[in-house]
Motif scaffolding. Sequence first.
Motif, PDB file in Angstrom:
ATOM      1  N   PHE A  82       0.816  -1.207   0.000  1.00  0.00           N
ATOM      2  CA  PHE A  82       0.000   0.000   0.000  1.00  0.00           C
ATOM      3  C   PHE A  82       0.849   1.257   0.000  1.00  0.00           C
ATOM      4  O   PHE A  82       0.373   2.341  -0.240  1.00  0.00           O
ATOM      5  CB  PHE A  82      -0.957   0.006   1.197  1.00  0.00           C
ATOM      6  CG  PHE A  82      -2.146  -0.866   0.956  1.00  0.00           C
ATOM      7  CD1 PHE A  82      -3.176  -0.431   0.144  1.00  0.00           C
ATOM      8  CD2 PHE A  82      -2.209  -2.127   1.503  1.00  0.00           C
ATOM      9  CE1 PHE A  82      -4.256  -1.241  -0.099  1.00  0.00           C
ATOM     10  CE2 PHE A  82      -3.297  -2.943   1.262  1.00  0.00           C
ATOM     11  CZ  PHE A  82      -4.316  -2.496   0.462  1.00  0.00           C
ATOM     12  N   LYS A  83       2.123   1.107   0.286  1.00  0.00           N
ATOM     13  CA  LYS A  83       2.990   2.275   0.277  1.00  0.00           C
ATOM     14  C   LYS A  83       3.513   2.525  -1.140  1.00  0.00           C
ATOM     15  O   LYS A  83       3.524   3.652  -1.615  1.00  0.00           O
ATOM     16  CB  LYS A  83       4.146   2.063   1.250  1.00  0.00           C
ATOM     17  CG  LYS A  83       4.783   3.355   1.692  1.00  0.00           C
ATOM     18  CD  LYS A  83       5.602   3.126   2.925  1.00  0.00           C
ATOM     19  CE  LYS A  83       6.436   4.347   3.249  1.00  0.00           C
ATOM     20  NZ  LYS A  83       7.443   4.051   4.274  1.00  0.00           N
ATOM     21  N   CYS A  84       3.937   1.455  -1.793  1.00  0.00           N
ATOM     22  CA  CYS A  84       4.441   1.594  -3.173  1.00  0.00           C
ATOM     23  C   CYS A  84       3.284   1.636  -4.176  1.00  0.00           C
ATOM     24  O   CYS A  84       3.484   2.001  -5.320  1.00  0.00           O
ATOM     25  CB  CYS A  84       5.347   0.428  -3.532  1.00  0.00           C
ATOM     26  SG  CYS A  84       6.779   0.231  -2.479  1.00  0.00           S
ATOM     27  N   HIS A  85       2.108   1.209  -3.735  1.00  0.00           N
ATOM     28  CA  HIS A  85       0.938   1.133  -4.623  1.00  0.00           C
ATOM     29  C   HIS A  85       1.129   0.169  -5.783  1.00  0.00           C
ATOM     30  O   HIS A  85       0.613   0.389  -6.867  1.00  0.00           O
ATOM     31  CB  HIS A  85       0.553   2.522  -5.162  1.00  0.00           C
ATOM     32  CG  HIS A  85       0.160   3.470  -4.073  1.00  0.00           C
ATOM     33  ND1 HIS A  85      -1.033   3.372  -3.411  1.00  0.00           N
ATOM     34  CD2 HIS A  85       0.828   4.508  -3.531  1.00  0.00           C
ATOM     35  CE1 HIS A  85      -1.084   4.336  -2.505  1.00  0.00           C
ATOM     36  NE2 HIS A  85       0.026   5.018  -2.554  1.00  0.00           N
ATOM     37  N   PRO A  87       1.880  -4.312  -6.612  1.00  0.00           N
ATOM     38  CA  PRO A  87       2.120  -5.632  -6.044  1.00  0.00           C
ATOM     39  C   PRO A  87       3.621  -5.901  -6.006  1.00  0.00           C
ATOM     40  O   PRO A  87       4.338  -5.519  -6.922  1.00  0.00           O
ATOM     41  CB  PRO A  87       1.436  -6.581  -7.035  1.00  0.00           C
ATOM     42  CG  PRO A  87       0.622  -5.727  -7.933  1.00  0.00           C
ATOM     43  CD  PRO A  87       1.264  -4.386  -7.944  1.00  0.00           C
ATOM     44  N   ARG A  88       4.071  -6.526  -4.939  1.00  0.00           N
ATOM     45  CA  ARG A  88       5.496  -6.829  -4.792  1.00  0.00           C
ATOM     46  C   ARG A  88       5.686  -8.292  -4.418  1.00  0.00           C
ATOM     47  O   ARG A  88       4.853  -8.878  -3.734  1.00  0.00           O
ATOM     48  CB  ARG A  88       6.100  -6.003  -3.656  1.00  0.00           C
ATOM     49  CG  ARG A  88       6.045  -4.521  -3.867  1.00  0.00           C
ATOM     50  CD  ARG A  88       7.253  -4.074  -4.611  1.00  0.00           C
ATOM     51  NE  ARG A  88       7.336  -2.618  -4.590  1.00  0.00           N
ATOM     52  CZ  ARG A  88       7.834  -1.914  -5.609  1.00  0.00           C
ATOM     53  NH1 ARG A  88       8.270  -2.531  -6.694  1.00  0.00           N
ATOM     54  NH2 ARG A  88       7.907  -0.617  -5.533  1.00  0.00           N
ATOM     55  N   ILE A  89       6.791  -8.831  -4.829  1.00  0.00           N
ATOM     56  CA  ILE A  89       7.164 -10.158  -4.353  1.00  0.00           C
ATOM     57  C   ILE A  89       7.816  -9.967  -2.993  1.00  0.00           C
ATOM     58  O   ILE A  89       8.746  -9.174  -2.857  1.00  0.00           O
ATOM     59  CB  ILE A  89       8.140 -10.827  -5.334  1.00  0.00           C
ATOM     60  CG1 ILE A  89       7.446 -11.038  -6.675  1.00  0.00           C
ATOM     61  CG2 ILE A  89       8.655 -12.136  -4.759  1.00  0.00           C
ATOM     62  CD1 ILE A  89       8.367 -11.507  -7.780  1.00  0.00           C
ATOM     63  N   LEU A 110       7.390  -8.830   3.628  1.00  0.00           N
ATOM     64  CA  LEU A 110       8.039  -7.539   3.721  1.00  0.00           C
ATOM     65  C   LEU A 110       8.275  -7.014   2.312  1.00  0.00           C
ATOM     66  O   LEU A 110       8.777  -7.736   1.459  1.00  0.00           O
ATOM     67  CB  LEU A 110       9.374  -7.717   4.439  1.00  0.00           C
ATOM     68  CG  LEU A 110       9.912  -6.533   5.220  1.00  0.00           C
ATOM     69  CD1 LEU A 110       8.933  -6.091   6.294  1.00  0.00           C
ATOM     70  CD2 LEU A 110      11.240  -6.919   5.841  1.00  0.00           C
ATOM     71  N   CYS A 111       7.897  -5.759   2.074  1.00  0.00           N
ATOM     72  CA  CYS A 111       8.135  -5.173   0.753  1.00  0.00           C
ATOM     73  C   CYS A 111       9.648  -5.016   0.558  1.00  0.00           C
ATOM     74  O   CYS A 111      10.313  -4.421   1.385  1.00  0.00           O
ATOM     75  CB  CYS A 111       7.442  -3.813   0.645  1.00  0.00           C
ATOM     76  SG  CYS A 111       7.837  -2.962  -0.888  1.00  0.00           S
ATOM     77  N   PRO A 112      10.178  -5.561  -0.529  1.00  0.00           N
ATOM     78  CA  PRO A 112      11.626  -5.509  -0.745  1.00  0.00           C
ATOM     79  C   PRO A 112      12.108  -4.106  -1.061  1.00  0.00           C
ATOM     80  O   PRO A 112      13.306  -3.829  -1.017  1.00  0.00           O
ATOM     81  CB  PRO A 112      11.851  -6.440  -1.937  1.00  0.00           C
ATOM     82  CG  PRO A 112      10.545  -6.505  -2.641  1.00  0.00           C
ATOM     83  CD  PRO A 112       9.467  -6.264  -1.609  1.00  0.00           C
ATOM     84  N   VAL A 113      11.200  -3.197  -1.366  1.00  0.00           N
ATOM     85  CA  VAL A 113      11.599  -1.852  -1.754  1.00  0.00           C
ATOM     86  C   VAL A 113      11.491  -0.871  -0.586  1.00  0.00           C
ATOM     87  O   VAL A 113      12.427  -0.176  -0.251  1.00  0.00           O
ATOM     88  CB  VAL A 113      10.764  -1.353  -2.958  1.00  0.00           C
ATOM     89  CG1 VAL A 113      11.103   0.085  -3.290  1.00  0.00           C
ATOM     90  CG2 VAL A 113      11.002  -2.262  -4.154  1.00  0.00           C
ATOM     91  N   CYS A 114      10.323  -0.849   0.066  1.00  0.00           N
ATOM     92  CA  CYS A 114      10.139   0.150   1.123  1.00  0.00           C
ATOM     93  C   CYS A 114      10.105  -0.466   2.518  1.00  0.00           C
ATOM     94  O   CYS A 114      10.010   0.238   3.501  1.00  0.00           O
ATOM     95  CB  CYS A 114       8.871   0.963   0.869  1.00  0.00           C
ATOM     96  SG  CYS A 114       7.372   0.002   1.107  1.00  0.00           S
ATOM     97  N   CYS A 115      10.149  -1.812   2.589  1.00  0.00           N
ATOM     98  CA  CYS A 115      10.217  -2.507   3.874  1.00  0.00           C
ATOM     99  C   CYS A 115       8.970  -2.387   4.735  1.00  0.00           C
ATOM    100  O   CYS A 115       9.038  -2.633   5.936  1.00  0.00           O
ATOM    101  CB  CYS A 115      11.431  -2.087   4.693  1.00  0.00           C
ATOM    102  SG  CYS A 115      12.929  -2.719   3.977  1.00  0.00           S
TER     103      CYS A 115
HETATM  104 ZN   LIG Z   1       6.630  -1.054  -0.764  1.00  0.00          ZN
END
Ligand SMILES: [Zn+2]
Length: 161
Positions: A82-85, A87-89, A110-115
Amino acid sequence: MANGKTRKPNWRCIKRHRNYTVDDVARKLGVAKGTVRRWINTGLPAIDDIRPTLILGADLIEFHKRRAKPKHKSNRDQCYCFKCHVPRIPAWNIVDYIPITLTGGNLCGLCPVCCTLIYRRIALANLPVLEGIFEVTILQAEEHLMDSARPCPNDTFEKEP
Ligand SMILES: [Zn+2]
């Protein structure tokens, strides 16, 4: 998942600068009041320290946009951030399964980009498939329940003979 066949709420009748009660939203969009309450429980901001509960039109529109986005539905191996808007692996392909009902729960990674924590609602029946993709740790629902019901440690201490 036939698109367009279901009666779609008319989001265009929601005005950004107006406030709506749960009743208003339900009537305007042609959804059940329970649905609107569920939206509030799942992240729709509402002013509920006054009666009746008020929802800002702008919040409603934002919430709708956020929900509408992952319609190009996220792949099996992705959770929505929801932070990056997008879907993330989940990082390291490690997720927790948190049971919510007897038949389903949330995958949490855990989002690999924004954690931030990213979630994905899944049916328990799909868990075996996901275990082939992720390293899944299954958390016990009872653990959560017991945590909240457990008395303060001091109480137990006083009851000791
Ligand atoms: Zn994220």
